[in-house]
Scaffold this motif. Structure first.
Motif, PDB file in Angstrom:
ATOM      1  N   MET A 179       0.794  -1.237  -0.011  1.00 28.24           N
ATOM      2  CA  MET A 179       0.008  -0.060  -0.079  1.00 28.24           C
ATOM      3  C   MET A 179       0.877   1.388   0.154  1.00 28.24           C
ATOM      4  O   MET A 179       1.635   1.377   0.849  1.00 28.24           O
ATOM      5  N   SER A 180       0.755   2.349  -0.977  1.00 28.58           N
ATOM      6  CA  SER A 180       1.518   3.404  -1.189  1.00 28.58           C
ATOM      7  C   SER A 180       0.760   4.515  -0.743  1.00 28.58           C
ATOM      8  O   SER A 180      -0.556   4.579  -0.188  1.00 28.58           O
ATOM      9  N   GLN A 181       1.415   5.860  -0.485  1.00 25.96           N
ATOM     10  CA  GLN A 181       0.701   6.798   0.066  1.00 25.96           C
ATOM     11  C   GLN A 181       0.835   8.095  -0.752  1.00 25.96           C
ATOM     12  O   GLN A 181       1.835   8.216  -1.776  1.00 25.96           O
ATOM     13  N   ALA A 182       0.351   9.030  -0.625  1.00 26.28           N
ATOM     14  CA  ALA A 182       0.336  10.348  -1.544  1.00 26.28           C
ATOM     15  C   ALA A 182       0.238  11.494  -0.729  1.00 26.28           C
ATOM     16  O   ALA A 182      -0.504  11.573   0.332  1.00 26.28           O
ATOM     17  N   LEU A 183       0.709  12.666  -1.244  1.00 25.48           N
ATOM     18  CA  LEU A 183       0.355  14.030  -0.731  1.00 25.48           C
ATOM     19  C   LEU A 183      -0.106  14.638  -1.725  1.00 25.48           C
ATOM     20  O   LEU A 183       0.590  14.719  -3.059  1.00 25.48           O
ATOM     21  N   ILE A 184      -1.319  15.519  -1.843  1.00 24.16           N
ATOM     22  CA  ILE A 184      -1.802  16.390  -2.781  1.00 24.16           C
ATOM     23  C   ILE A 184      -1.894  17.739  -2.513  1.00 24.16           C
ATOM     24  O   ILE A 184      -1.935  18.091  -1.312  1.00 24.16           O
ATOM     25  N   LEU A 185      -0.962  18.532  -3.274  1.00 25.89           N
ATOM     26  CA  LEU A 185      -0.709  19.983  -3.036  1.00 25.89           C
ATOM     27  C   LEU A 185      -1.904  20.584  -3.338  1.00 25.89           C
ATOM     28  O   LEU A 185      -2.174  20.724  -4.836  1.00 25.89           O
ATOM     29  N   ALA A 186      -2.595  21.130  -2.446  1.00 25.84           N
ATOM     30  CA  ALA A 186      -3.928  21.858  -2.654  1.00 25.84           C
ATOM     31  C   ALA A 186      -4.003  23.171  -2.217  1.00 25.84           C
ATOM     32  O   ALA A 186      -5.175  23.755  -1.864  1.00 25.84           O
ATOM     33  N   ALA A 187      -2.781  23.914  -1.894  1.00 25.40           N
ATOM     34  CA  ALA A 187      -2.950  25.022  -0.990  1.00 25.40           C
ATOM     35  C   ALA A 187      -2.583  26.331  -1.679  1.00 25.40           C
ATOM     36  O   ALA A 187      -2.986  27.532  -1.181  1.00 25.40           O
ATOM     37  N   GLY A 188      -2.472  26.174  -2.965  1.00 21.81           N
ATOM     38  CA  GLY A 188      -2.282  27.356  -3.912  1.00 21.81           C
ATOM     39  C   GLY A 188      -3.312  28.565  -4.079  1.00 21.81           C
ATOM     40  O   GLY A 188      -4.596  28.120  -3.975  1.00 21.81           O
ATOM     41  N   ARG A 189      -3.098  29.712  -4.336  1.00 26.49           N
ATOM     42  CA  ARG A 189      -3.988  30.627  -4.433  1.00 26.49           C
ATOM     43  C   ARG A 189      -4.756  30.822  -5.824  1.00 26.49           C
ATOM     44  O   ARG A 189      -5.801  30.937  -6.028  1.00 26.49           O
ATOM     45  N   GLY A 190      -3.857  30.292  -6.926  1.00 23.74           N
ATOM     46  CA  GLY A 190      -4.376  30.146  -8.378  1.00 23.74           C
ATOM     47  C   GLY A 190      -4.655  31.502  -8.745  1.00 23.74           C
ATOM     48  O   GLY A 190      -5.615  31.912  -9.357  1.00 23.74           O
ATOM     49  N   GLU A 191      -3.703  32.497  -8.806  1.00 20.97           N
ATOM     50  CA  GLU A 191      -3.680  33.857  -9.242  1.00 20.97           C
ATOM     51  C   GLU A 191      -4.089  33.918 -10.890  1.00 20.97           C
ATOM     52  O   GLU A 191      -4.822  34.847 -10.973  1.00 20.97           O
ATOM     53  N   ARG A 192      -3.672  33.034 -11.480  1.00 18.59           N
ATOM     54  CA  ARG A 192      -3.659  33.237 -12.776  1.00 18.59           C
ATOM     55  C   ARG A 192      -5.037  32.896 -13.284  1.00 18.59           C
ATOM     56  O   ARG A 192      -5.634  32.991 -14.292  1.00 18.59           O
ATOM     57  N   LEU A 193      -6.064  32.089 -12.319  1.00 14.29           N
ATOM     58  CA  LEU A 193      -7.159  31.693 -12.639  1.00 14.29           C
ATOM     59  C   LEU A 193      -8.220  32.779 -12.062  1.00 14.29           C
ATOM     60  O   LEU A 193      -9.494  32.450 -12.080  1.00 14.29           O
ATOM     61  N   ARG A 194      -7.676  33.881 -11.238  1.00 11.37           N
ATOM     62  CA  ARG A 194      -8.859  34.761 -10.802  1.00 11.37           C
ATOM     63  C   ARG A 194      -9.597  35.477 -12.168  1.00 11.37           C
ATOM     64  O   ARG A 194      -8.966  35.660 -13.335  1.00 11.37           O
ATOM     65  N   PRO A 195     -10.841  35.576 -11.672  1.00 10.65           N
ATOM     66  CA  PRO A 195     -11.479  35.791 -10.312  1.00 10.65           C
ATOM     67  C   PRO A 195     -12.128  34.392  -9.913  1.00 10.65           C
ATOM     68  O   PRO A 195     -12.683  34.216  -9.019  1.00 10.65           O
ATOM     69  N   ALA A 196     -11.868  33.341 -10.786  1.00  8.77           N
ATOM     70  CA  ALA A 196     -12.669  31.921 -10.489  1.00  8.77           C
ATOM     71  C   ALA A 196     -12.205  31.542  -9.215  1.00  8.77           C
ATOM     72  O   ALA A 196     -13.130  30.815  -8.470  1.00  8.77           O
ATOM     73  N   THR A 197     -10.878  31.811  -8.913  1.00  8.93           N
ATOM     74  CA  THR A 197     -10.295  31.471  -7.577  1.00  8.93           C
ATOM     75  C   THR A 197     -10.454  32.162  -6.332  1.00  8.93           C
ATOM     76  O   THR A 197     -10.008  32.027  -5.370  1.00  8.93           O
ATOM     77  N   ASP A 198     -11.243  33.328  -6.534  1.00  5.12           N
ATOM     78  CA  ASP A 198     -11.651  34.325  -5.351  1.00  5.12           C
ATOM     79  C   ASP A 198     -12.484  33.884  -4.411  1.00  5.12           C
ATOM     80  O   ASP A 198     -12.269  33.959  -3.119  1.00  5.12           O
ATOM     81  N   GLN A 199     -13.346  33.018  -5.181  1.00  6.44           N
ATOM     82  CA  GLN A 199     -14.304  32.248  -3.880  1.00  6.44           C
ATOM     83  C   GLN A 199     -14.318  30.811  -3.994  1.00  6.44           C
ATOM     84  O   GLN A 199     -14.849  30.174  -2.892  1.00  6.44           O
ATOM     85  N   THR A 200     -13.569  30.100  -4.800  1.00  8.26           N
ATOM     86  CA  THR A 200     -13.286  28.601  -4.871  1.00  8.26           C
ATOM     87  C   THR A 200     -11.991  28.376  -5.185  1.00  8.26           C
ATOM     88  O   THR A 200     -11.250  28.794  -5.926  1.00  8.26           O
ATOM     89  N   PRO A 201     -11.396  27.341  -4.196  1.00  7.07           N
ATOM     90  CA  PRO A 201     -10.040  27.076  -4.395  1.00  7.07           C
ATOM     91  C   PRO A 201      -9.655  26.442  -5.653  1.00  7.07           C
ATOM     92  O   PRO A 201     -10.642  25.664  -6.060  1.00  7.07           O
ATOM     93  N   LYS A 202      -8.586  26.394  -6.151  1.00  8.92           N
ATOM     94  CA  LYS A 202      -8.203  25.739  -7.459  1.00  8.92           C
ATOM     95  C   LYS A 202      -8.565  24.092  -7.398  1.00  8.92           C
ATOM     96  O   LYS A 202      -9.274  23.753  -8.464  1.00  8.92           O
ATOM     97  N   PRO A 203      -8.350  23.363  -6.682  1.00  9.90           N
ATOM     98  CA  PRO A 203      -8.564  22.028  -6.629  1.00  9.90           C
ATOM     99  C   PRO A 203     -10.106  21.760  -6.694  1.00  9.90           C
ATOM    100  O   PRO A 203     -10.359  20.685  -7.156  1.00  9.90           O
ATOM    101  N   LEU A 204     -10.835  22.817  -6.391  1.00 12.57           N
ATOM    102  CA  LEU A 204     -12.430  22.266  -6.443  1.00 12.57           C
ATOM    103  C   LEU A 204     -13.000  22.936  -7.732  1.00 12.57           C
ATOM    104  O   LEU A 204     -14.195  22.625  -7.833  1.00 12.57           O
ATOM    105  N   LEU A 205     -12.367  23.521  -8.691  1.00 15.84           N
ATOM    106  CA  LEU A 205     -12.725  23.891 -10.031  1.00 15.84           C
ATOM    107  C   LEU A 205     -12.862  22.796 -10.569  1.00 15.84           C
ATOM    108  O   LEU A 205     -12.252  21.596 -10.662  1.00 15.84           O
ATOM    109  N   ASN A 206     -14.214  22.721 -11.529  1.00 16.39           N
ATOM    110  CA  ASN A 206     -14.551  21.796 -12.249  1.00 16.39           C
ATOM    111  C   ASN A 206     -13.724  21.347 -13.499  1.00 16.39           C
ATOM    112  O   ASN A 206     -13.160  22.259 -14.147  1.00 16.39           O
TER     113      ASN A 206
END
Length: 201
Positions: free
Chosen positions: A1-28
């Motif tokens: 069984m292996s393990q993983a780290l998902i890096l999900a903390a970023g601001r997503g500046e290049r995707l603004r304004p979509a990331t102003d209210q929704t974090p990048k990992p939750l964009l569809n």
């Protein structure tokens, strides 16, 4: 069984304004949030322990992922707040939650159909770090690393782009303090010293 780290903390500046209210990992990404695609892919490959780092709008990511059971994994959170610890600092912080074994690291904001089933130890071989490389996208004139016989180099022909998928042994971070830093200088140094493995994505 292996393990993983998902890096999900970023601001997503290049995707603004979509990331102003929704974090990048939750964009569809088509029919599902980006992070869901990674969680399903990791679970399908037998990964059962996934750490998710949290930063910008991290409470939304934590609420969405929950304990991970609906994805078939056990999810644990590594909160950083905002500003975040950058890629290297995020991995260093998460080591206290991961167990003492090789692990995947996946950027939450990439679209990828990579098969994780081979496992991080196999991708690493004798090295403590290995990165996945992709063909350079149209907006990149040159790539990040060349790949020859399974080892990455900073210079060389046919340089390709770092995909945002990698695997490490905890030993790669030995002696590094907790705090904010990028993973890139560590990868560059390892490549110069012929200690950085690579694989195709």
């Amino acid at each position: 069984m292996s393990q993983a780290l998902i890096l999900a903390a970023g601001r997503g500046e290049r995707l603004r304004p979509a990331t102003d209210q929704t974090p990048k990992p939750l964009l569809n990404d088509g029919d599902q949030p980006l992070i869901d695609r990674h969680l399903h892919a990791l679970a399908a490959a037998g990964v059962r322990r996934v750490v998710v780092n949290l930063g910008w709008l991290g409470e939304q990511v934590m609420a969405h992922v929950g304990d991970g059971s609906r994805f078939g994994v056990t999810a644990l959170m590594s909160p950083e707040g905002y500003p975040t610890l950058d890629t290297g600092g995020a991995i260093r912080r998460a080591l206290s939650i991961l167990d003492d074994a090789p692990f995947w690291v996946v950027n939450a904001d990439i679209h990828c159909g990579f098969d994780f089933s081979q496992g991080p130890a196999a991708m690493l071989g004798q090295q403590d770090a290995a990165i996945g490389l992709v063909d350079n996208p149209p907006y990149r004139d040159d790539g990040d690393f060349s790949l020859t016989e399974g080892l990455c180099a900073n210079q060389g022909p046919d340089r390709r782009t770092f995909s945002g998928i990698a695997c490490y042994r905890p030993e790669f971070f030995t002696g590094l303090p907790d705090g904010r830093f990028s993973i890139v200088p560590l990868l560059r140094q390892a490549a110069d010293e012929q200690r950085l493995a690579g694989f195709d994505i």
